[in-house]
Design a protein around this motif. Sequence first.
Motif, PDB file in Angstrom:
ATOM      1  N   LEU A  94       0.828  -1.208   0.000  1.00  0.00           N
ATOM      2  CA  LEU A  94       0.000   0.000   0.000  1.00  0.00           C
ATOM      3  C   LEU A  94       0.863   1.259   0.000  1.00  0.00           C
ATOM      4  O   LEU A  94       0.513   2.266  -0.637  1.00  0.00           O
ATOM      5  N   ALA A  95       1.998   1.206   0.696  1.00  0.00           N
ATOM      6  CA  ALA A  95       2.903   2.355   0.706  1.00  0.00           C
ATOM      7  C   ALA A  95       3.468   2.613  -0.689  1.00  0.00           C
ATOM      8  O   ALA A  95       3.590   3.773  -1.123  1.00  0.00           O
ATOM      9  N   LYS A  96       3.819   1.558  -1.399  1.00  0.00           N
ATOM     10  CA  LYS A  96       4.329   1.727  -2.765  1.00  0.00           C
ATOM     11  C   LYS A  96       3.272   2.352  -3.678  1.00  0.00           C
ATOM     12  O   LYS A  96       3.592   3.140  -4.566  1.00  0.00           O
ATOM     13  N   LYS A  97       2.012   2.023  -3.427  1.00  0.00           N
ATOM     14  CA  LYS A  97       0.932   2.532  -4.268  1.00  0.00           C
ATOM     15  C   LYS A  97       0.567   3.973  -3.925  1.00  0.00           C
ATOM     16  O   LYS A  97       0.389   4.811  -4.823  1.00  0.00           O
ATOM     17  N   HIS A  98       0.458   4.278  -2.628  1.00  0.00           N
ATOM     18  CA  HIS A  98      -0.074   5.575  -2.207  1.00  0.00           C
ATOM     19  C   HIS A  98       1.000   6.604  -1.863  1.00  0.00           C
ATOM     20  O   HIS A  98       0.692   7.786  -1.735  1.00  0.00           O
ATOM     21  N   ALA A  99       2.248   6.163  -1.740  1.00  0.00           N
ATOM     22  CA  ALA A  99       3.345   7.097  -1.472  1.00  0.00           C
ATOM     23  C   ALA A  99       4.596   6.606  -2.204  1.00  0.00           C
ATOM     24  O   ALA A  99       5.601   6.255  -1.585  1.00  0.00           O
ATOM     25  N   PRO A 100       4.536   6.563  -3.524  1.00  0.00           N
ATOM     26  CA  PRO A 100       5.596   5.912  -4.309  1.00  0.00           C
ATOM     27  C   PRO A 100       6.953   6.599  -4.205  1.00  0.00           C
ATOM     28  O   PRO A 100       7.978   5.974  -4.536  1.00  0.00           O
ATOM     29  N   ASN A 101       7.002   7.840  -3.767  1.00  0.00           N
ATOM     30  CA  ASN A 101       8.285   8.550  -3.696  1.00  0.00           C
ATOM     31  C   ASN A 101       8.971   8.424  -2.335  1.00  0.00           C
ATOM     32  O   ASN A 101      10.049   8.986  -2.133  1.00  0.00           O
ATOM     33  N   VAL A 102       8.341   7.703  -1.414  1.00  0.00           N
ATOM     34  CA  VAL A 102       8.898   7.535  -0.072  1.00  0.00           C
ATOM     35  C   VAL A 102       9.601   6.176   0.015  1.00  0.00           C
ATOM     36  O   VAL A 102       9.026   5.147  -0.369  1.00  0.00           O
ATOM     37  N   GLU A 103      10.824   6.178   0.506  1.00  0.00           N
ATOM     38  CA  GLU A 103      11.569   4.924   0.655  1.00  0.00           C
ATOM     39  C   GLU A 103      10.874   3.986   1.642  1.00  0.00           C
ATOM     40  O   GLU A 103      10.172   4.429   2.548  1.00  0.00           O
ATOM     41  N   ILE A 104      11.120   2.692   1.460  1.00  0.00           N
ATOM     42  CA  ILE A 104      10.574   1.683   2.372  1.00  0.00           C
ATOM     43  C   ILE A 104      11.731   1.001   3.088  1.00  0.00           C
ATOM     44  O   ILE A 104      12.648   0.464   2.454  1.00  0.00           O
ATOM     45  N   HIS A 105      11.678   1.046   4.418  1.00  0.00           N
ATOM     46  CA  HIS A 105      12.645   0.356   5.264  1.00  0.00           C
ATOM     47  C   HIS A 105      11.900  -0.744   6.007  1.00  0.00           C
ATOM     48  O   HIS A 105      10.832  -0.489   6.580  1.00  0.00           O
ATOM     49  N   ILE A 106      12.438  -1.942   6.026  1.00  0.00           N
ATOM     50  CA  ILE A 106      11.773  -3.068   6.665  1.00  0.00           C
ATOM     51  C   ILE A 106      12.194  -3.151   8.127  1.00  0.00           C
ATOM     52  O   ILE A 106      13.372  -3.281   8.450  1.00  0.00           O
ATOM     53  N   SER A 107      11.213  -3.095   9.009  1.00  0.00           N
ATOM     54  CA  SER A 107      11.446  -3.026  10.451  1.00  0.00           C
ATOM     55  C   SER A 107      12.116  -4.283  10.997  1.00  0.00           C
ATOM     56  O   SER A 107      11.995  -5.381  10.437  1.00  0.00           O
ATOM     57  N   THR A 108      12.793  -4.110  12.124  1.00  0.00           N
ATOM     58  CA  THR A 108      13.333  -5.272  12.843  1.00  0.00           C
ATOM     59  C   THR A 108      12.222  -6.224  13.249  1.00  0.00           C
ATOM     60  O   THR A 108      12.460  -7.412  13.472  1.00  0.00           O
ATOM     61  N   GLN A 109      10.962  -5.724  13.329  1.00  0.00           N
ATOM     62  CA  GLN A 109       9.836  -6.582  13.678  1.00  0.00           C
ATOM     63  C   GLN A 109       9.587  -7.668  12.634  1.00  0.00           C
ATOM     64  O   GLN A 109       8.926  -8.666  12.921  1.00  0.00           O
ATOM     65  N   ALA A 110      10.118  -7.489  11.440  1.00  0.00           N
ATOM     66  CA  ALA A 110       9.962  -8.504  10.400  1.00  0.00           C
ATOM     67  C   ALA A 110      10.852  -9.708  10.650  1.00  0.00           C
ATOM     68  O   ALA A 110      10.697 -10.754   9.995  1.00  0.00           O
ATOM     69  N   GLY A 111      11.801  -9.583  11.572  1.00  0.00           N
ATOM     70  CA  GLY A 111      12.633 -10.726  11.964  1.00  0.00           C
ATOM     71  C   GLY A 111      13.571 -11.211  10.880  1.00  0.00           C
ATOM     72  O   GLY A 111      13.702 -12.420  10.660  1.00  0.00           O
ATOM     73  N   ILE A 112      14.245 -10.305  10.201  1.00  0.00           N
ATOM     74  CA  ILE A 112      15.151 -10.710   9.124  1.00  0.00           C
ATOM     75  C   ILE A 112      16.440 -11.260   9.725  1.00  0.00           C
ATOM     76  O   ILE A 112      17.219 -10.546  10.349  1.00  0.00           O
ATOM     77  N   THR A 113      16.658 -12.554   9.503  1.00  0.00           N
ATOM     78  CA  THR A 113      17.853 -13.224  10.042  1.00  0.00           C
ATOM     79  C   THR A 113      18.713 -13.860   8.963  1.00  0.00           C
ATOM     80  O   THR A 113      19.721 -14.491   9.280  1.00  0.00           O
ATOM     81  N   ASN A 114      18.328 -13.705   7.689  1.00  0.00           N
ATOM     82  CA  ASN A 114      19.092 -14.364   6.628  1.00  0.00           C
ATOM     83  C   ASN A 114      19.045 -13.559   5.336  1.00  0.00           C
ATOM     84  O   ASN A 114      18.184 -12.691   5.157  1.00  0.00           O
ATOM     85  N   TYR A 115      19.955 -13.877   4.433  1.00  0.00           N
ATOM     86  CA  TYR A 115      20.078 -13.108   3.190  1.00  0.00           C
ATOM     87  C   TYR A 115      18.933 -13.369   2.218  1.00  0.00           C
ATOM     88  O   TYR A 115      18.602 -12.513   1.396  1.00  0.00           O
ATOM     89  N   ALA A 116      18.288 -14.552   2.303  1.00  0.00           N
ATOM     90  CA  ALA A 116      17.161 -14.827   1.405  1.00  0.00           C
ATOM     91  C   ALA A 116      15.997 -13.886   1.706  1.00  0.00           C
ATOM     92  O   ALA A 116      15.371 -13.335   0.789  1.00  0.00           O
ATOM     93  N   ALA A 117      15.701 -13.677   2.984  1.00  0.00           N
ATOM     94  CA  ALA A 117      14.635 -12.756   3.362  1.00  0.00           C
ATOM     95  C   ALA A 117      14.994 -11.329   2.965  1.00  0.00           C
ATOM     96  O   ALA A 117      14.152 -10.577   2.462  1.00  0.00           O
ATOM     97  N   ALA A 118      16.249 -10.957   3.183  1.00  0.00           N
ATOM     98  CA  ALA A 118      16.692  -9.604   2.818  1.00  0.00           C
ATOM     99  C   ALA A 118      16.558  -9.379   1.316  1.00  0.00           C
ATOM    100  O   ALA A 118      16.072  -8.326   0.877  1.00  0.00           O
ATOM    101  N   ARG A 119      16.965 -10.363   0.535  1.00  0.00           N
ATOM    102  CA  ARG A 119      16.833 -10.257  -0.934  1.00  0.00           C
ATOM    103  C   ARG A 119      15.371 -10.139  -1.337  1.00  0.00           C
ATOM    104  O   ARG A 119      15.013  -9.358  -2.231  1.00  0.00           O
ATOM    105  N   ALA A 120      14.509 -10.936  -0.709  1.00  0.00           N
ATOM    106  CA  ALA A 120      13.091 -10.926  -1.074  1.00  0.00           C
ATOM    107  C   ALA A 120      12.485  -9.541  -0.847  1.00  0.00           C
ATOM    108  O   ALA A 120      11.750  -9.028  -1.696  1.00  0.00           O
ATOM    109  N   PHE A 121      12.797  -8.937   0.292  1.00  0.00           N
ATOM    110  CA  PHE A 121      12.272  -7.595   0.557  1.00  0.00           C
ATOM    111  C   PHE A 121      12.837  -6.581  -0.434  1.00  0.00           C
ATOM    112  O   PHE A 121      12.134  -5.668  -0.875  1.00  0.00           O
ATOM    113  N   TYR A 122      14.099  -6.738  -0.796  1.00  0.00           N
ATOM    114  CA  TYR A 122      14.695  -5.829  -1.783  1.00  0.00           C
ATOM    115  C   TYR A 122      13.978  -5.957  -3.128  1.00  0.00           C
ATOM    116  O   TYR A 122      13.665  -4.945  -3.777  1.00  0.00           O
TER     117      TYR A 122
END
Length: 416
Positions: free
Chosen positions: A106-134
Amino acid sequence: MNNISKPELLAPAGDVERLHAAVEYGADAVYLGSDCFGMRTAAASFGGDELKKACDYAHSKGVKVYLTCNTVPRNDELEALPAFLEYASGSGVDAFIVTDIGVMLLAKKHAPNVEIHISTQAGITNYAAARAFYEMGAKRIVTAREISLDEIAEIRAKTPKELEIESFVHGAMCVSFSGRCLLSNYMTGRDSNRGDCAQPCRWRYALLEEKRPDEYFPVEQDNTGTYIMNSRDMCLIEHIAKLTEAGINSFKIEGRAKSAYYTAVSVNAYRCALDGYEASGFATDYKPDKWILDEVKKASNRQYCTGFYFSTPMDDAQIFYNGGYVREWDVAAIAEKWENGVLYASQRNRFFEGDKLEIMIKGVEPIKVTVKNLKNSDGELIENAPHPMMKLSFDCPVKIPEGSYLRMQRKNGVIL
């Protein structure tokens, strides 16, 4: 010189006072919340026009603003989200910190010029998850606090260089996997995912037998402790060279609900450490000066450890004997102006003629002064400054910048 870029220093801003403390003491960016979708109910102080004012102020100082949108919203909350994202974008925020994939889309759709940072709450512990979010459009990921520095280095090595990595380097830790604890929900009805955690992990516990309701049995690690879930605070200021070499782009300080003084002290210390690291040519063996290391001990803390960065914290990450903070220094006053050898200030805690104070000034080692010729706002000599917020003055041979903190060391190092 090593081929290393100086990391961003990212500071908490729970309200306007703390925002100013973070910016004035050297943050490169701040993170804050508005009046919804952010995990700090008590620190959501930038609703309405306040968010735009905060962005305008920070941007005027060359500081970026990241807005927390890191709750996991329920169905009945989603209808309000598009308008909120558009409002935040129009206010000038530089990035959204998000956890939920739906919020991200929804952020990409309604605020396309604002960067997206994935919170620590997402529990990223590996490079596969990091790549997927990228690949879904994230500019930055905030690593889980429960992984090691070697694991962060591997994530860096196996993800696109355009993906930025942000990691917590200072502040409170969670006895659970960060943000996943439901203890507060069960015990008090206060939802940790809404930033309303009652922190029952800090409480003292005992056993109660069903047929003996008035008889408590202590739960002891040793003869001093029943705080079986109480974690220490994280502090990595001695290790900024290793963290930078591992590929961390942004050093994040925890503490949106903490005081402006805490914000100023921690930001100032890490700012000085990072600037010293840069001045050393990014030396691999760089260590901050002792006075910088001492600074982080002059704000309330639960004693420090290095979290999960260098090993699993089995031996030194918990405090079994007390549920509160170590607080060895108090703010005596805040400087308002210096003129002709006299410092004018506003009182915060009682102090006396003849007391020795320490003045924290941005970017330099604190200076020590002895209170002489203490006067009230009418210019009358007084023996002490007993009233909160009272205006006062005393002799000070060194020019002191407006907003500097005057502090005094507690007698006997009282632990609260």
